[in-house]
Design a protein around this motif. Structure first.
Motif, short mmCIF file in Angstrom:
data_model
loop_
_atom_site.label_atom_id
_atom_site.label_comp_id
_atom_site.label_asym_id
_atom_site.label_seq_id
_atom_site.Cartn_x
_atom_site.Cartn_y
_atom_site.Cartn_z
N GLN A 121 -32.04 -63.83 -50.24
CA GLN A 121 -31.84 -64.44 -51.55
C GLN A 121 -32.33 -63.53 -52.68
N LEU A 122 -33.52 -62.96 -52.51
CA LEU A 122 -34.09 -62.13 -53.57
C LEU A 122 -33.37 -60.79 -53.73
N HIS A 123 -32.65 -60.39 -52.73
CA HIS A 123 -31.84 -59.17 -52.84
C HIS A 123 -30.42 -59.50 -53.33
N GLY A 124 -30.22 -60.70 -53.80
CA GLY A 124 -28.91 -61.06 -54.36
C GLY A 124 -27.85 -61.27 -53.32
N GLY A 125 -28.22 -61.63 -52.11
CA GLY A 125 -27.26 -61.91 -51.07
C GLY A 125 -26.74 -60.69 -50.34
N ILE A 126 -27.17 -59.48 -50.72
CA ILE A 126 -26.66 -58.28 -50.06
C ILE A 126 -27.10 -58.22 -48.60
N GLY A 127 -28.15 -58.93 -48.25
CA GLY A 127 -28.64 -58.92 -46.88
C GLY A 127 -27.67 -59.51 -45.89
N ILE A 128 -26.68 -60.23 -46.36
CA ILE A 128 -25.67 -60.79 -45.46
C ILE A 128 -24.69 -59.70 -45.02
N THR A 129 -24.59 -58.63 -45.77
CA THR A 129 -23.64 -57.56 -45.45
C THR A 129 -24.29 -56.54 -44.53
N TRP A 130 -23.46 -55.69 -43.93
CA TRP A 130 -23.96 -54.65 -43.04
C TRP A 130 -24.52 -53.46 -43.80
N GLU A 131 -24.37 -53.43 -45.14
CA GLU A 131 -24.86 -52.30 -45.92
C GLU A 131 -26.38 -52.36 -46.12
N HIS A 132 -26.99 -53.44 -45.76
CA HIS A 132 -28.43 -53.60 -45.98
C HIS A 132 -29.08 -54.05 -44.67
N GLU A 133 -30.29 -53.61 -44.42
CA GLU A 133 -30.97 -53.94 -43.16
C GLU A 133 -31.56 -55.35 -43.14
N ALA A 134 -31.49 -56.08 -44.25
CA ALA A 134 -32.06 -57.43 -44.30
C ALA A 134 -31.42 -58.36 -43.26
N HIS A 135 -30.13 -58.16 -42.99
CA HIS A 135 -29.47 -59.04 -42.03
C HIS A 135 -30.07 -58.90 -40.64
N GLU A 136 -30.58 -57.71 -40.31
CA GLU A 136 -31.19 -57.51 -39.00
C GLU A 136 -32.46 -58.34 -38.85
N PHE A 137 -33.27 -58.41 -39.91
CA PHE A 137 -34.48 -59.22 -39.88
C PHE A 137 -34.14 -60.71 -39.79
N PHE A 138 -33.12 -61.10 -40.53
CA PHE A 138 -32.70 -62.50 -40.53
C PHE A 138 -32.23 -62.91 -39.13
N GLU A 139 -31.40 -62.08 -38.53
CA GLU A 139 -30.91 -62.37 -37.18
C GLU A 139 -32.05 -62.35 -36.16
N ARG A 140 -32.96 -61.41 -36.30
CA ARG A 140 -34.10 -61.30 -35.37
C ARG A 140 -35.02 -62.52 -35.50
N ALA A 141 -35.21 -62.98 -36.72
CA ALA A 141 -36.08 -64.15 -36.94
C ALA A 141 -35.51 -65.38 -36.26
N HIS A 142 -34.22 -65.61 -36.43
CA HIS A 142 -33.62 -66.80 -35.82
C HIS A 142 -33.42 -66.62 -34.31
N GLY A 143 -33.17 -65.41 -33.87
CA GLY A 143 -33.08 -65.15 -32.44
C GLY A 143 -34.41 -65.34 -31.74
N SER A 144 -35.49 -64.92 -32.40
CA SER A 144 -36.83 -65.09 -31.84
C SER A 144 -37.19 -66.57 -31.70
N ALA A 145 -36.76 -67.37 -32.67
CA ALA A 145 -37.04 -68.81 -32.59
C ALA A 145 -36.34 -69.42 -31.38
N HIS A 146 -35.13 -68.96 -31.09
CA HIS A 146 -34.42 -69.48 -29.91
C HIS A 146 -35.05 -68.96 -28.62
N LEU A 147 -35.46 -67.71 -28.63
CA LEU A 147 -36.02 -67.10 -27.43
C LEU A 147 -37.43 -67.61 -27.13
N LEU A 148 -38.25 -67.70 -28.16
CA LEU A 148 -39.66 -68.03 -27.97
C LEU A 148 -39.99 -69.49 -28.29
N GLY A 149 -39.02 -70.24 -28.74
CA GLY A 149 -39.24 -71.64 -29.08
C GLY A 149 -39.30 -71.86 -30.57
N ALA A 150 -38.65 -72.90 -31.02
CA ALA A 150 -38.62 -73.22 -32.44
C ALA A 150 -39.99 -73.73 -32.89
#
Length: 124
Positions: free
Chosen positions: A72-101
């Motif tokens: 959000q603070l990067h203006g939504g660019i993190g949803i695109t592949w041009e920025h590494e923010a999407h990797e953190f977002f995916e990792r955060a939600h993947g970790s919740a599924h893997l390690l428990g919500a």
């Protein structure tokens, strides 16, 4: 050669100077520091299982929260592949599924302490 940092500017001011942005950053910092303190306490020798459940919940929730705010603070660019923010977002939600919500860890913590989960904390 070091590339100069380009700051996003709106209304003639860097975006980071706006009070609303500063408050969101302070909230994220608080979430991370709280999770870090719980993780360190749980990692100490002989930490009780309920402290580990509290740390797992806080860390997972802080990771997902900060990753979402970063986009959000990067203006939504993190949803695109041009920025590494999407990797953190995916990792955060993947970790919740893997390690428990966080809700699952809070339910375990409540059960270990003899409480019943009702209301907002029960669902997430």
């Amino acid at each position: 050669m070091v590339t100069p940092v380009q700051h996003r500017v709106r209304f003639g001011r860097p975006i980071g100077s706006f009070q609303a942005v500063k408050h969101r950053l302070a909230d994220m910092h608080t979430a991370v520091e709280t999770a870090r303190a719980l993780a360190r306490a749980a990692a100490a020798a002989g930490a009780p299982p309920h402290l580990a459940a509290a740390a797992k919940s806080a860390c997972s929730q802080a990771f997902a929260y900060v990753a979402g705010e970063m986009i959000q603070l990067h203006g939504g660019i993190g949803i695109t592949w041009e920025h590494e923010a999407h990797e953190f977002f995916e990792r955060a939600h993947g970790s919740a599924h893997l390690l428990g919500a966080p809700a699952a860890h809070r339910a375990r913590l409540a059960a270990d302490l003899g409480f019943t989960m009702t209301g907002r904390g029960a669902e997430g």
